[in-house]
Design a protein around this motif. Sequence first.
Motif, short mmCIF file in Angstrom:
data_model
loop_
_atom_site.label_atom_id
_atom_site.label_comp_id
_atom_site.label_asym_id
_atom_site.label_seq_id
_atom_site.Cartn_x
_atom_site.Cartn_y
_atom_site.Cartn_z
N LEU A 92 20.09 56.09 108.21
CA LEU A 92 19.79 55.25 109.38
C LEU A 92 20.09 53.78 109.11
O LEU A 92 19.87 52.92 109.97
N GLY A 93 20.59 53.49 107.89
CA GLY A 93 20.96 52.13 107.54
C GLY A 93 19.78 51.23 107.21
O GLY A 93 19.89 50.00 107.24
N LYS A 94 18.65 51.85 106.87
CA LYS A 94 17.44 51.08 106.55
C LYS A 94 17.32 50.89 105.04
O LYS A 94 17.82 51.70 104.26
N THR A 95 16.67 49.80 104.64
CA THR A 95 16.35 49.58 103.23
C THR A 95 15.03 50.28 102.94
O THR A 95 14.00 49.87 103.48
N PRO A 96 15.04 51.33 102.11
CA PRO A 96 13.84 52.14 101.92
C PRO A 96 12.60 51.35 101.50
O PRO A 96 12.69 50.41 100.70
N PHE A 97 11.48 51.74 102.07
CA PHE A 97 10.19 51.09 101.82
C PHE A 97 9.13 52.20 101.84
O PHE A 97 8.75 52.68 102.90
N PHE A 98 8.71 52.61 100.63
CA PHE A 98 7.78 53.74 100.52
C PHE A 98 6.48 53.31 99.85
O PHE A 98 6.41 52.27 99.19
N LEU A 99 5.46 54.13 100.03
CA LEU A 99 4.15 53.88 99.43
C LEU A 99 3.67 55.15 98.73
O LEU A 99 3.63 56.22 99.33
N LEU A 100 3.35 55.02 97.43
CA LEU A 100 2.79 56.15 96.67
C LEU A 100 1.31 55.89 96.41
O LEU A 100 0.92 54.78 96.06
N LEU A 101 0.51 56.92 96.58
CA LEU A 101 -0.93 56.83 96.31
C LEU A 101 -1.26 57.79 95.18
O LEU A 101 -1.14 59.01 95.32
N ASP A 102 -1.64 57.22 94.03
CA ASP A 102 -1.90 58.02 92.83
C ASP A 102 -3.36 58.50 92.83
O ASP A 102 -4.23 57.84 92.28
N GLN A 103 -3.59 59.63 93.49
CA GLN A 103 -4.90 60.30 93.52
C GLN A 103 -6.00 59.41 94.10
O GLN A 103 -7.14 59.43 93.64
N LEU A 104 -5.66 58.68 95.14
CA LEU A 104 -6.65 57.94 95.90
C LEU A 104 -7.56 58.97 96.58
O LEU A 104 -7.07 59.85 97.27
N SER A 105 -8.87 58.86 96.41
CA SER A 105 -9.75 59.96 96.82
C SER A 105 -10.68 59.65 97.99
O SER A 105 -11.23 60.56 98.59
N ASP A 106 -10.87 58.37 98.33
CA ASP A 106 -11.77 58.02 99.42
C ASP A 106 -11.05 58.17 100.76
O ASP A 106 -10.03 57.52 101.00
N VAL A 107 -11.59 59.01 101.62
CA VAL A 107 -10.93 59.34 102.88
C VAL A 107 -10.78 58.12 103.78
O VAL A 107 -9.74 57.94 104.43
N ARG A 108 -11.79 57.25 103.82
CA ARG A 108 -11.70 56.08 104.70
C ARG A 108 -10.70 55.05 104.17
O ARG A 108 -9.98 54.42 104.96
N ILE A 125 4.68 57.82 103.23
CA ILE A 125 3.60 57.76 102.25
C ILE A 125 3.66 59.02 101.41
O ILE A 125 3.84 60.13 101.94
N ILE A 126 3.52 58.86 100.10
CA ILE A 126 3.63 59.99 99.18
C ILE A 126 2.29 60.19 98.48
O ILE A 126 1.75 59.26 97.87
N ILE A 127 1.75 61.39 98.57
CA ILE A 127 0.48 61.72 97.91
C ILE A 127 0.67 62.95 97.03
O ILE A 127 1.62 63.71 97.20
N GLN A 128 -0.24 63.13 96.10
CA GLN A 128 -0.21 64.28 95.21
C GLN A 128 -1.12 65.38 95.79
O GLN A 128 -2.15 65.09 96.38
N LYS A 129 -0.72 66.64 95.60
CA LYS A 129 -1.49 67.75 96.15
C LYS A 129 -2.91 67.77 95.61
O LYS A 129 -3.87 67.92 96.36
N LYS A 130 -3.05 67.61 94.30
CA LYS A 130 -4.37 67.69 93.69
C LYS A 130 -4.96 66.31 93.48
O LYS A 130 -4.28 65.40 93.01
N GLY A 131 -6.23 66.18 93.80
CA GLY A 131 -6.94 64.94 93.52
C GLY A 131 -6.82 63.87 94.58
O GLY A 131 -7.37 62.78 94.43
N SER A 132 -6.09 64.16 95.67
CA SER A 132 -5.91 63.15 96.72
C SER A 132 -6.86 63.41 97.88
O SER A 132 -7.26 64.55 98.13
N ARG A 154 3.80 65.34 100.53
CA ARG A 154 2.84 65.81 99.53
C ARG A 154 3.61 66.49 98.41
O ARG A 154 4.38 67.41 98.65
N VAL A 155 3.41 66.00 97.18
CA VAL A 155 4.18 66.49 96.03
C VAL A 155 3.24 67.09 94.98
O VAL A 155 2.05 66.80 94.96
N ASP A 156 3.81 67.92 94.11
CA ASP A 156 3.00 68.52 93.04
C ASP A 156 2.51 67.45 92.08
O ASP A 156 1.36 67.47 91.64
N HIS A 157 3.42 66.53 91.72
CA HIS A 157 3.07 65.47 90.77
C HIS A 157 3.69 64.15 91.22
O HIS A 157 4.87 64.11 91.60
N ILE A 158 2.94 63.08 91.14
CA ILE A 158 3.44 61.74 91.49
C ILE A 158 4.65 61.38 90.65
O ILE A 158 5.60 60.75 91.12
#
Length: 244
Positions: A92-108, A125-132, A154-158
């Motif tokens: 789409l011609g965009k400059t990628p801008f992503f966010l990874l959350l390493d097992q952030l656990s608080d829902v709010r 947004i990229i999160i890990q299956k376990k611990g997120s 959602r990925v197996d490992h960050i």
Amino acid sequence: MSKQTQIYGLRAVIEAIQANETIEKIFIQKGLKGELSQVLESLIKSKKINSSYVPVEKLNRLTNNNHQGVVAQISPISYYDLEELINSTYELGKTPFFLLLDQLSDVRNFGAIIRTAECTGVHGIIIQKKGSAPVNGDAIKTSAGAVFKIPICRVDHIKDAMFLLQASGIQVVAATEKTSDLLYDIDFKLPSAIIMGSEGRGINPSVLKLVDAKAKLPLLGEIESLNVSVACGAFLYEAVRQRL
């Protein structure tokens, strides 16, 4: 609109897994035995589904119905494939801008971050299956519905996600106090992914070793850290400032 987010009963949960429903987590009564429970445990293992063994009281609190020792939380959203999302962002011609959350656990916190990410034009947004934190009713409410407007992967490992991002020419920047570099020193005009850590531990040390850059916020008061959703907002808006 969100779909049903909870199912219960051994056979119903087994059928949901076999139908490839996106399951956030399965709660299993401690000491549960029987042929169907063995089938369930085998499916959980083969599909790498997040699960935990809990007292029956926990299950009783989750539902008033006859749960037969099993309650599953179903995701109200469909997750995106990270590789496809990266490719489509470039196409789409965009400059990628992503966010990874390493097992952030608080829902709010999770919901608040999703809302800010949507407002700042994050491509995914990229999160890990376990611990997120799960995508549940609280996350949806706190995100003000943004959870339905931004791609979530959602990925197996960050670490796997980081390798894929880096191989795609995207720098991974860690938000961490374990550096002397400020976030204002980072060039966010480049294809970038910001990684935020969990509320208590921060970014996993093994993950931190693999990042391309580390950056921190200047803290001028006596308290040594910010709430993770507030810190994330500061990082995302600095990237926006540079890109405008």
